[in-house]
Write a protein that holds these residues in place. Structure first.
Motif, PDB file in Angstrom:
ATOM      1  N   ILE A 219       0.838  -1.207   0.000  1.00 42.33           N
ATOM      2  CA  ILE A 219       0.000   0.000   0.000  1.00 42.33           C
ATOM      3  C   ILE A 219       0.868   1.251   0.000  1.00 42.33           C
ATOM      4  O   ILE A 219       0.572   2.236  -0.699  1.00 42.33           O
ATOM      5  N   LYS A 220       1.963   1.217   0.739  1.00 43.72           N
ATOM      6  CA  LYS A 220       2.880   2.371   0.757  1.00 43.72           C
ATOM      7  C   LYS A 220       3.471   2.627  -0.619  1.00 43.72           C
ATOM      8  O   LYS A 220       3.659   3.782  -1.023  1.00 43.72           O
ATOM      9  N   LEU A 221       3.747   1.573  -1.346  1.00 44.93           N
ATOM     10  CA  LEU A 221       4.339   1.721  -2.683  1.00 44.93           C
ATOM     11  C   LEU A 221       3.387   2.411  -3.648  1.00 44.93           C
ATOM     12  O   LEU A 221       3.821   3.003  -4.640  1.00 44.93           O
ATOM     13  N   ALA A 222       2.072   2.310  -3.373  1.00 41.76           N
ATOM     14  CA  ALA A 222       1.085   2.975  -4.228  1.00 41.76           C
ATOM     15  C   ALA A 222       1.083   4.489  -4.027  1.00 41.76           C
ATOM     16  O   ALA A 222       0.550   5.225  -4.855  1.00 41.76           O
ATOM     17  N   LYS A 223       1.660   4.938  -2.907  1.00 44.76           N
ATOM     18  CA  LYS A 223       1.839   6.366  -2.622  1.00 44.76           C
ATOM     19  C   LYS A 223       0.525   7.147  -2.575  1.00 44.76           C
ATOM     20  O   LYS A 223       0.454   8.302  -2.973  1.00 44.76           O
ATOM     21  N   ASN A 224      -0.511   6.477  -2.076  1.00 41.11           N
ATOM     22  CA  ASN A 224      -1.776   7.168  -1.832  1.00 41.11           C
ATOM     23  C   ASN A 224      -1.828   7.476  -0.344  1.00 41.11           C
ATOM     24  O   ASN A 224      -1.941   6.572   0.483  1.00 41.11           O
ATOM     25  N   SER A 225      -1.738   8.747   0.008  1.00 38.06           N
ATOM     26  CA  SER A 225      -1.588   9.125   1.416  1.00 38.06           C
ATOM     27  C   SER A 225      -2.783   8.692   2.264  1.00 38.06           C
ATOM     28  O   SER A 225      -2.615   8.325   3.436  1.00 38.06           O
ATOM     29  N   ASP A 226      -3.989   8.734   1.693  1.00 41.30           N
ATOM     30  CA  ASP A 226      -5.172   8.310   2.451  1.00 41.30           C
ATOM     31  C   ASP A 226      -5.100   6.823   2.796  1.00 41.30           C
ATOM     32  O   ASP A 226      -5.378   6.418   3.927  1.00 41.30           O
ATOM     33  N   TYR A 229      -2.436   6.140   5.423  1.00 39.44           N
ATOM     34  CA  TYR A 229      -2.874   6.545   6.755  1.00 39.44           C
ATOM     35  C   TYR A 229      -3.935   5.592   7.321  1.00 39.44           C
ATOM     36  O   TYR A 229      -3.874   5.203   8.499  1.00 39.44           O
ATOM     37  N   ASN A 230      -4.899   5.204   6.476  1.00 36.24           N
ATOM     38  CA  ASN A 230      -6.032   4.403   6.945  1.00 36.24           C
ATOM     39  C   ASN A 230      -5.677   2.939   7.191  1.00 36.24           C
ATOM     40  O   ASN A 230      -6.240   2.307   8.094  1.00 36.24           O
ATOM     41  N   TYR A 231      -4.751   2.418   6.374  1.00 36.00           N
ATOM     42  CA  TYR A 231      -4.496   0.976   6.422  1.00 36.00           C
ATOM     43  C   TYR A 231      -3.057   0.687   6.815  1.00 36.00           C
ATOM     44  O   TYR A 231      -2.285   0.063   6.093  1.00 36.00           O
ATOM     45  N   ASP A 232      -2.712   1.130   8.013  1.00 38.04           N
ATOM     46  CA  ASP A 232      -1.390   0.801   8.542  1.00 38.04           C
ATOM     47  C   ASP A 232      -1.459  -0.540   9.273  1.00 38.04           C
ATOM     48  O   ASP A 232      -2.505  -1.197   9.321  1.00 38.04           O
ATOM     49  N   TYR A 233      -0.359  -0.952   9.835  1.00 39.43           N
ATOM     50  CA  TYR A 233      -0.292  -2.260  10.494  1.00 39.43           C
ATOM     51  C   TYR A 233      -1.342  -2.390  11.592  1.00 39.43           C
ATOM     52  O   TYR A 233      -1.997  -3.433  11.722  1.00 39.43           O
ATOM     53  N   ASN A 234      -1.526  -1.345  12.378  1.00 40.46           N
ATOM     54  CA  ASN A 234      -2.452  -1.413  13.509  1.00 40.46           C
ATOM     55  C   ASN A 234      -3.911  -1.545  13.084  1.00 40.46           C
ATOM     56  O   ASN A 234      -4.765  -1.918  13.896  1.00 40.46           O
ATOM     57  N   TYR A 235      -4.194  -1.221  11.828  1.00 35.80           N
ATOM     58  CA  TYR A 235      -5.555  -1.427  11.326  1.00 35.80           C
ATOM     59  C   TYR A 235      -5.872  -2.924  11.295  1.00 35.80           C
ATOM     60  O   TYR A 235      -7.013  -3.342  11.559  1.00 35.80           O
ATOM     61  N   PHE A 236      -4.866  -3.740  11.000  1.00 34.02           N
ATOM     62  CA  PHE A 236      -5.067  -5.180  10.850  1.00 34.02           C
ATOM     63  C   PHE A 236      -4.829  -5.950  12.149  1.00 34.02           C
ATOM     64  O   PHE A 236      -5.577  -6.872  12.475  1.00 34.02           O
ATOM     65  N   LEU A 237      -3.785  -5.570  12.868  1.00 34.52           N
ATOM     66  CA  LEU A 237      -3.390  -6.324  14.057  1.00 34.52           C
ATOM     67  C   LEU A 237      -3.063  -5.368  15.195  1.00 34.52           C
ATOM     68  O   LEU A 237      -2.552  -4.262  14.970  1.00 34.52           O
TER      69      LEU A 237
END
Length: 310
Positions: A219-226, A229-237
């Motif tokens: 997701i970071k490689l896609a370079k979409n800031s939203d 921000y929304n889907y970092d590691y803590n979003y999943f675990l």
């Protein structure tokens, strides 16, 4: 595809069901019947062009029905370890295997003849009528085999829950065939489905973390800031270290991953090599856990996922 789900009024969970059409199996299910090639279908007089178009249309219809049949078949195969096995289940599945194999052979035979229909200029109406009858036989064979698949599903798979089927429902036939092979290869490493599920439950922590990290990195490689921000590691675990997850936590994790894969439309994350490899391995393990849960709870229709333990 088999109509897998219906909602019962007194239950919150959805369960797999199938078509209400049934088929009566012969006494000896080890004998399967190939349709007679002597059957002649009378059709009104057509020009050569009209007859060719009719054959092409009917064959396209048959191909669509065959695609549905094959998908239904692999769903039955994948969940066979959780099916209710009373009522000659093994015999019926063996019979279905033979019928589907014959149907596929018939399709290959007709597929070769379709070149005559599409490209030969000097083909006679008599030759075309033979192909027409073969396509009609093919349609009849698909219908009979579909009825057998529906009957098996109705009688042996009516307690499978939505959460278990969700992971495979959107796979195409090629993906289902591959997934079925990978699931079987994993289970065959162990003495039983239970032993395979226990291994998954206790030894998947590293793979879970690797899968989530690789998804976040993609997701970071896609370079979409939203999205970043929304889907970092803590979003999943909740933790950077995972020992085990309960079954509801496994389900929640996969629901989040699938949601994110649908949401992040600006990049095809699933094609990032690292994530793809990790995710495919985790899918197999998740399905094995769900399959074991189904195999243990199939006789208890009131059983809840939250009550399930390894």
């Amino acid at each position: 595809m088999i109509n897998l789900f219906k909602r019962h009024k007194k239950k919150e969970q959805k369960e797999i069901i199938i078509s209400q059409e049934t088929v009566i199996f012969p006494e000896k299910l080890d004998i399967y019947h190939e349709q007679s090639t002597e059957k002649v279908h009378k059709v009104p007089k057509y020009t050569t062009t009209e007859l060719k178009n009719l054959i092409i249309t009917n064959y396209q219809k048959a191909e669509k029905r065959l695609e549905k049949l094959i998908k239904d078949y692999y769903i039955l195969k994948l969940f066979s370890r959780a099916a209710t096995r009373s009522g000659r289940f093994n015999e019926k599945m063996l019979h279905l295997d033979k019928q589907l194999n014959y149907t596929k052979r018939l399709n290959e035979e007709i597929k070769r003849k379709m070149d005559i229909v599409k490209y030969m200029q000097d083909v006679t109406n008599e030759e075309l009528m033979e192909i027409y009858d073969k396509v009609e036989q093919f349609l009849d064979q698909i219908q009979q085999t579909q009825l057998e698949a529906d009957d098996i599903n109705l009688k042996h798979y009516n307690k499978i829950k939505l959460a278990s089927a969700g992971i495979i429902i959107n796979k195409n036939n090629f993906e289902l065939e591959k997934f079925n092979r990978e699931v079987n290869e994993f289970i065959y490493q162990y003495k039983s489905l239970q032993e395979a599920a226990e291994h998954v439950y206790y030894y998947s922590g590293d793979l879970i973390v690797q899968t989530v990290n690789s998804l976040v990195q993609s997701i970071k490689l896609a370079k979409n800031s939203d999205h970043i921000y929304n889907y970092d590691y803590n979003y999943f675990l909740e933790s950077s270290t995972v020992i085990t997850l309960s079954l509801p936590q496994w389900i929640e994790l996969f629901n989040k991953i699938r949601y994110v894969l649908r949401t992040v439309s600006d990049v095809n994350v699933i094609n990032y090599v690292d994530f793809k490899n990790y995710y495919q391995k985790l899918e197999v393990r998740y399905f094995i856990l769900m399959l074991y849960m189904e195999s243990k709870s199939k006789d208890n229709s009131e059983g809840k996922i939250t009550d399930f333990n390894i």
